[in-house]
Scaffold this active site. Structure first.
Site, PDB file in Angstrom:
ATOM      1  N   ASN A 152       0.753  -0.713   0.066  1.00 56.85           N
ATOM      2  CA  ASN A 152       0.061   0.231  -0.409  1.00 56.85           C
ATOM      3  C   ASN A 152       1.350   1.286   0.155  1.00 56.85           C
ATOM      4  O   ASN A 152       0.654   2.225  -0.166  1.00 56.85           O
ATOM      5  CB  ASN A 152      -0.956   0.037   1.393  1.00 56.85           C
ATOM      6  CG  ASN A 152      -0.475  -0.298   2.562  1.00 56.85           C
ATOM      7  OD1 ASN A 152      -0.161  -1.022   2.574  1.00 56.85           O
ATOM      8  ND2 ASN A 152      -0.072   0.748   3.122  1.00 56.85           N
ATOM      9  N   SER A 200     -10.853  -5.508  -0.085  1.00 56.61           N
ATOM     10  CA  SER A 200     -11.653  -4.441   0.962  1.00 56.61           C
ATOM     11  C   SER A 200     -12.607  -3.457  -0.531  1.00 56.61           C
ATOM     12  O   SER A 200     -11.733  -3.087  -1.022  1.00 56.61           O
ATOM     13  CB  SER A 200     -10.768  -3.585   1.907  1.00 56.61           C
ATOM     14  OG  SER A 200     -11.307  -2.088   2.253  1.00 56.61           O
ATOM     15  N   ALA A 201     -13.458  -3.243   0.556  1.00 57.16           N
ATOM     16  CA  ALA A 201     -14.485  -2.382  -0.841  1.00 57.16           C
ATOM     17  C   ALA A 201     -14.246  -0.792  -1.135  1.00 57.16           C
ATOM     18  O   ALA A 201     -13.729  -0.820  -2.178  1.00 57.16           O
ATOM     19  CB  ALA A 201     -16.535  -2.209  -0.949  1.00 57.16           C
ATOM     20  N   HIS A 202     -13.803  -0.409   0.125  1.00 52.43           N
ATOM     21  CA  HIS A 202     -13.231   0.888  -0.550  1.00 52.43           C
ATOM     22  C   HIS A 202     -12.093   2.039  -0.821  1.00 52.43           C
ATOM     23  O   HIS A 202     -11.910   2.461  -1.258  1.00 52.43           O
ATOM     24  CB  HIS A 202     -13.521   1.779   0.927  1.00 52.43           C
ATOM     25  CG  HIS A 202     -12.183   1.840   2.324  1.00 52.43           C
ATOM     26  ND1 HIS A 202     -11.088   3.278   2.386  1.00 52.43           N
ATOM     27  CD2 HIS A 202     -12.145   1.009   2.715  1.00 52.43           C
ATOM     28  CE1 HIS A 202     -10.633   2.041   3.131  1.00 52.43           C
ATOM     29  NE2 HIS A 202     -10.934   1.749   3.726  1.00 52.43           N
ATOM     30  N   THR A 241     -24.844  -9.149  12.166  1.00 53.94           N
ATOM     31  CA  THR A 241     -26.354  -9.306  10.647  1.00 53.94           C
ATOM     32  C   THR A 241     -25.680  -7.730   9.487  1.00 53.94           C
ATOM     33  O   THR A 241     -24.621  -7.562   9.856  1.00 53.94           O
ATOM     34  CB  THR A 241     -27.583  -7.698  11.211  1.00 53.94           C
ATOM     35  OG1 THR A 241     -27.889  -8.359  12.694  1.00 53.94           O
ATOM     36  CG2 THR A 241     -28.483  -7.629   9.577  1.00 53.94           C
ATOM     37  N   CYS A 327       2.548   9.684  12.273  1.00 51.44           N
ATOM     38  CA  CYS A 327       2.404  10.421  14.056  1.00 51.44           C
ATOM     39  C   CYS A 327       2.736   9.188  14.760  1.00 51.44           C
ATOM     40  O   CYS A 327       1.613   8.472  15.173  1.00 51.44           O
ATOM     41  CB  CYS A 327       1.658  10.929  13.384  1.00 51.44           C
ATOM     42  SG  CYS A 327       2.335  12.516  14.873  1.00 51.44           S
TER      43      CYS A 327
END
Ligand SMILES: *Cc1c(COP(=O)(O)O)cnc(C)c1O
Length: 410
Positions: A152, A200-202, A241, A327
């Site tokens: 990433n 991951s969708a986002h 759910t 940080c």
């Protein structure tokens, strides 16, 4: 550039906007089709279940598995946690790498506290794991290999198929965090030999808070200890759910990616190469971090000598970028990923990550290139070490090291 186009988002590794086509699919599932997918005894529930199953098929198709092998989760972090902790239901030996995402590294550290043993493999100066190191690390106690597909920060693509082959030969389960890779490069769990894979969708123009874990059902079958107890949803792997609108959006995002990968990857790579060329032609004393070719088409990570990434970002507030530092407890630490490549602290502090995405334009790339060059020149002119810069770095090069013992006021 037209001021109305600012600010520019070039931090698509951290997240992506929801594609309008994805949002359209999701909207009805918040209101009129709001059923609980587990309520199979009435039409509202069945409609929701049908939508979830459709999405399951879309996700499965993208990575070439059976829909029954997809477990929906709250995102990449949870998927990595279920994979590692689920396999290490009883303590064992896990092999991973020093440049993994924190979702894997911190989970591995947690498992060490409960009796598991973890090997953190080093990477070479381009960020690659050596498959021979994976093979050499396997012991009779090894239960899992967890190596990410694409990094990433630096975009480096790991030799996943070779590692998958080793895992299979040795009878060890193989997990890969593919949050950055899926949707940008072809992913095939059969051809590449994964037993577990996190998505991951986002990161692929879907909503935040949704993801999936691929769990192989045969040759070999993977059995996981669940993290949550409850209604036994998702084959008992993940009670709770289901987030129906999120899952519907995730499915649509996968479908769009699958259709558009060839076109989109080529477009992103062209833009990335243009930006890279501009920076390398316009500036001296800069290095490319990560592998020159085995990398994500949308990733650029560059270190600028004598300039701090944080200062650069502050000087360019109208473009969203990411620096190589994080940080930690109030002080700025150089990125552990960049440090693992063996680059100096100084060059790690001087890094900028640029993540291009579906909605970036050629015009934005031109603007960013010019703007970064201008800013680096300005900040270097202010630097007391500027005099030495020119003689130390006669030409743009990659792989250079800065060993000047600079001190930074953080
Ligand atoms: C974003 C990301 C994650 C975490 O995913 P979330 O859905 O944000 O929890 C894990 N691994 C990698 C490589 C990522 O880029």
């Amino acid at each position: 550039m037209d001021k109305t186009m600012l600010p520019i988002f070039m931090d698509n590794h951290s997240t992506t906007p929801v594609d309008p086509r994805v949002l359209q699919e999701m909207l009805p599932y918040f209101t009129e089709r709001f059923g609980n997918a587990a309520s199979k005894n009435h039409s509202f529930g069945r409609e929701a279940e049908k939508a979830v199953n459709h999405a399951r098929g879309q996700v499965a198709h993208l990575i070439n598995c059976d829909p029954s092998e997809i477990i929906f989760t709250s995102g990449g972090t949870e998927s990595d946690n279920i994979a590692l902790k689920g396999i290490a239901g009883k303590p064992g030996h896990i092999i991973t790498a020093m440049t993994e995402h924190k979702a894997v590294l911190d989970t591995a550290k947690r498992l060490e506290k409960t009796g598991s043993e973890v090997t953190y493999l080093p990477v070479d100066s381009d960020g690659l794991v050596n498959p021979a190191d994976v093979l050499a690390a396997i012991t009779s106690k090894t239960i899992l290999i967890s190596i990410m597909m694409a990094n990433n920060e630096i975009g480096t693509l790991q030799p996943i198929s070779e590692i998958g082959k080793i895992a299979k030969e040795k009878g060890v389960f193989f997990h890969t965090d593919a949050a950055q890779a899926v949707g940008k490069i072809p992913v095939d769990v059969q051809a590449m030999g994964m037993d577990l894979l996190a998505l991951s969708a986002h990161k692929i123009y879907g909503p935040k808070g949704v993801g999936a874990l691929y769990v192989r059902r045969k040759n070999p079958k993977v059995t996981l200890t669940p993290l949550f107890d409850g209604g036994g949803h998702e084959r008992g792997c993940r009670s709770g759910t289901l987030n129906v609108p999120g899952i519907v959006g995730f499915g649509k995002a996968c479908e769009i990616c699958e259709r558009e990968i060839p076109y989109e990857s080529a477009r992103l790579e062209t833009m990335r190469e243009r930006l890279k060329a501009m920076l390398f032609q316009g500036l001296s004393a800069i290095i490319l971090n990560g592998h020159p070719t085995k990398r994500l088409p949308n990733n650029l990570n560059i270190s600028f000598a004598h300039v701090e990434g944080e200062s650069l970002m502050m000087d360019i507030p109208e473009i969203a970028l990411s620096s190589g530092s994080a940080c930690t407890a109030g002080s700025l630490e150089p990125s552990y990923v960049l440090r693992a490549l063996g680059i100096s602290n100084e060059m790690a502090y001087g890094a900028i990550r640029i993540g291009l995405g579906r909605f970036n334009t050629d015009q934005e790339v031109e603007y960013a290139g010019e703007r970064i060059i201008k800013s680096v020149n300005k900040l270097r002119a202010l630097s007391p070490l500027n005099e030495t810069t020119a003689s130390l770095y006669p030409s743009p090069s990659r792989g250079g090291q800065v060993g000047m013992g600079l001190t930074y006021n953080m």
